[in-house]
Write an enzyme that holds these catalytic residues in place. Structure first.
Site, short mmCIF file in Angstrom:
data_model
loop_
_atom_site.label_atom_id
_atom_site.label_comp_id
_atom_site.label_asym_id
_atom_site.label_seq_id
_atom_site.Cartn_x
_atom_site.Cartn_y
_atom_site.Cartn_z
N GLU A 81 0.65 -1.24 0.03
CA GLU A 81 -0.38 -0.07 -0.09
C GLU A 81 1.14 1.39 0.02
OE1 GLU A 81 -2.52 0.22 3.53
OE2 GLU A 81 -3.53 2.24 2.99
N ASP A 118 -6.01 3.04 -1.82
CA ASP A 118 -6.02 3.80 -0.56
C ASP A 118 -6.83 4.88 -1.15
OD1 ASP A 118 -6.87 5.30 1.60
OD2 ASP A 118 -6.28 4.01 3.02
N ASP A 139 -5.55 12.29 4.25
CA ASP A 139 -5.56 11.40 4.76
C ASP A 139 -6.78 11.00 5.83
OD1 ASP A 139 -6.29 8.41 4.26
OD2 ASP A 139 -4.18 8.76 5.02
N ASP A 170 -11.42 1.12 4.81
CA ASP A 170 -9.51 1.73 5.97
C ASP A 170 -10.55 2.86 5.80
OD1 ASP A 170 -8.39 2.14 7.16
OD2 ASP A 170 -6.92 2.45 5.66
C1 RNT Z 1 -2.81 4.05 6.78
C2 RNT Z 1 -3.46 3.00 5.81
C3 RNT Z 1 -3.82 1.85 6.46
C4 RNT Z 1 -3.99 1.95 7.54
C5 RNT Z 1 -4.21 0.92 8.27
C6 RNT Z 1 -4.46 1.27 10.24
O1 RNT Z 1 -2.51 5.90 5.67
O2 RNT Z 1 -3.88 3.61 5.12
O3 RNT Z 1 -3.93 0.98 5.65
O4 RNT Z 1 -5.40 2.93 7.47
O5 RNT Z 1 -3.74 0.22 8.56
ZN ZN Z 2 -5.20 2.51 4.11
#
Ligand code: RNT
Ligand code: ZN
Length: 416
Positions: free
Chosen positions: A224, A257, A292, A324
């Site tokens: 990610e 994300d 974010d 998320d």
């Molecule tokens: C953080 C990421 C990650 C977290 C989780 C808790 O910016 O989005 O995915 O939100 O792992």
């Molecule tokens: Zn995330």
């Protein structure tokens, strides 16, 4: 359910050539990975860790009812799943261990999580997993897998390895691949001179962490990216370009994300683009507000655009839909229930579009028809179809839902 209204809705969609029953069948088969961390503001159950998050993420608010123990969290989740139509998954973080022991993160074992698996089996759920590279003294510098200190990097590599092992066991026990998602907060507050070196270190650590091969029927690795976080404004080591390249070269899943891009970027547009180069995608469906901020998702244009792309691009079969968001200013169970249902509502609307008709218009460069039809479709009775879906799945809607959510919230408010 109002049978007459549903019958009228079936006719209204049939008029556009859309089969409502086929859409409902498809929707019933879509599992969403519900994130455990909405229930307790990303705090987790590691002994001695009281403050949530770190690493530039933060749940804000002090609404009563935060789950303080694994049992409370499971109780809240049972309620939430009971109000979400369909069969879904739970996305656990490594900091949500359930044990009287106090293992270091690089010494986590399956046994520390086996109660979750037993509970998942009892409730017909499948599990996903995440190593926790934040809220830890060795992550205080906002550097983990890319830390210049090899001992610290090694610690986090071992943590990641433990989590993959545990995740693979989840997948084996529950008969469904566990998606293990790697997100690290690594970055710099001010302009670094060693971006290249930091990215080389991150790549090397990831390579070491991912060396052990697991059966993809049990474990799928995802990576990610992020644009920036609080405290890492100048450089995020694991940027989008870094992980896009990594996922393509190494064959991992790519996690997108929705809060990890520039505010005006269209995340839905990325699905078709990256899917030509990566096999499977993990989504973290979220709602950034100015940054974010991880607000609970609404049934808004961004979510609808994601759902449309998943359906129109035929990507549902290779996209894992995870959520998320975390909001501590409202009922946490309401956030889970309504947020997850919003994703489903968006998918339902996408499944109810006369895609062939729209495609034909577009391919003939008849953008006028595409425009008119798209706008006319917005008036179709989606709500009646959704209500029928919920009714068939035995979950409430409207005022009954509101009252059930409030009754449950009142029962947990004493937690403080
Ligand atoms: C953080 C990421 C990650 C977290 C989780 C808790 O910016 O989005 O995915 O939100 O792992
Ligand atoms: Zn995330």
């Amino acid at each position: 359910m109002n049978e007459q209204r549903f019958a009228a809705a079936v006719d209204a969609f049939a008029d556009w050539g859309v089969n409502v029953e086929a859409a409902l069948d498809r929707l019933a088969g879509i599992s969403i990975s519900v994130h455990c961390w909405q229930g307790d503001d990303v705090v987790g159950f590691e002994k001695g860790v009281t403050a949530g998050s770190g690493g530039g993420i933060q749940a804000t608010g002090n609404f009563p009812g935060r789950a303080r123990t694994p049992d409370e969290l499971r109780k809240d989740l049972e309620f939430a799943y009971g109000n979400i139509p369909g069969k879904h998954r739970l996305n656990l973080h490594a900091s949500y261990l359930d044990t009287l022991e106090t293992p270091a993160r690089d010494a986590l074992e399956y046994d520390h999580f086996s109660s979750w698996v037993d509970w998942a089996k009892d409730n017909g759920l499948r599990l996903d997993f995440n190593p926790t590279f934040f809220a830890h003294p060795l992550a205080d510098d906002n550097l983990t897998l890319s830390h210049p200190n090899k001992d610290i990097r090694d610690f986090w590599v071992r943590h990641g390895e433990r989590c993959r092992d545990i995740g693979a066991r989840f997948g084996r026990e529950l008969g469904s691949p566990c998606v293990d998602n790697i997100w690290v907060p690594d970055g710099y507050k001010d302009t670094p001179v060693g971006r290249m070196a930091a990215r080389e270190r991150l790549e090397d650590s990831l390579d070491r962490m991912l060396t052990t091969r697991y059966d993809p029927a049990h474990l799928l690795d995802a990576v990610e990216s992020k644009l920036f976080g609080i405290g890492v404004e100048a450089c995020t080591v694991g940027s989008h370009e870094f992980y896009l390249g990594y996922a393509i070269r190494k064959g991992t899943l790519l996690c997108l994300d929705m809060g990890h891009f520039h505010p005006t970027e269209n995340i839905a547009d990325k699905l078709s683009a990256v899917s030509l180069s990566v096999g499977e995608i993990l989504l973290h469906v979220s709602r950034p507000m100015r940054w974010d901020s991880d607000h609970v998702i609404l049934l808004n244009d961004d979510i609808q655009a994601m759902a449309n792309e998943l359906v129109f691009g035929d990507l549902l079969g290779r996209t894992h839909i995870g959520l998320d968001f975390f909001d501590a200013t409202i009922s946490r169970t309401a956030a889970w229930v309504v947020g997850t249902r919003n994703m489903q509502k968006a998918l339902l609307r996408a499944l109810l579009q006369p895609i062939d008709m729209l495609r034909t218009a577009e391919d003939a460069l008849n953008y006028s028809d595409r425009f008119v039809v798209t706008e006319e479709l917005k008036d179709l009775p989606y709500g009646d179809v959704w209500e029928a879906f919920c009714d068939r799945q035995g979950v409430p809607t409207g005022k009954t839902l509101l009252s059930d959510l409030n009754t449950y919230q009142a029962s947990v408010a004493h937690r403080g």
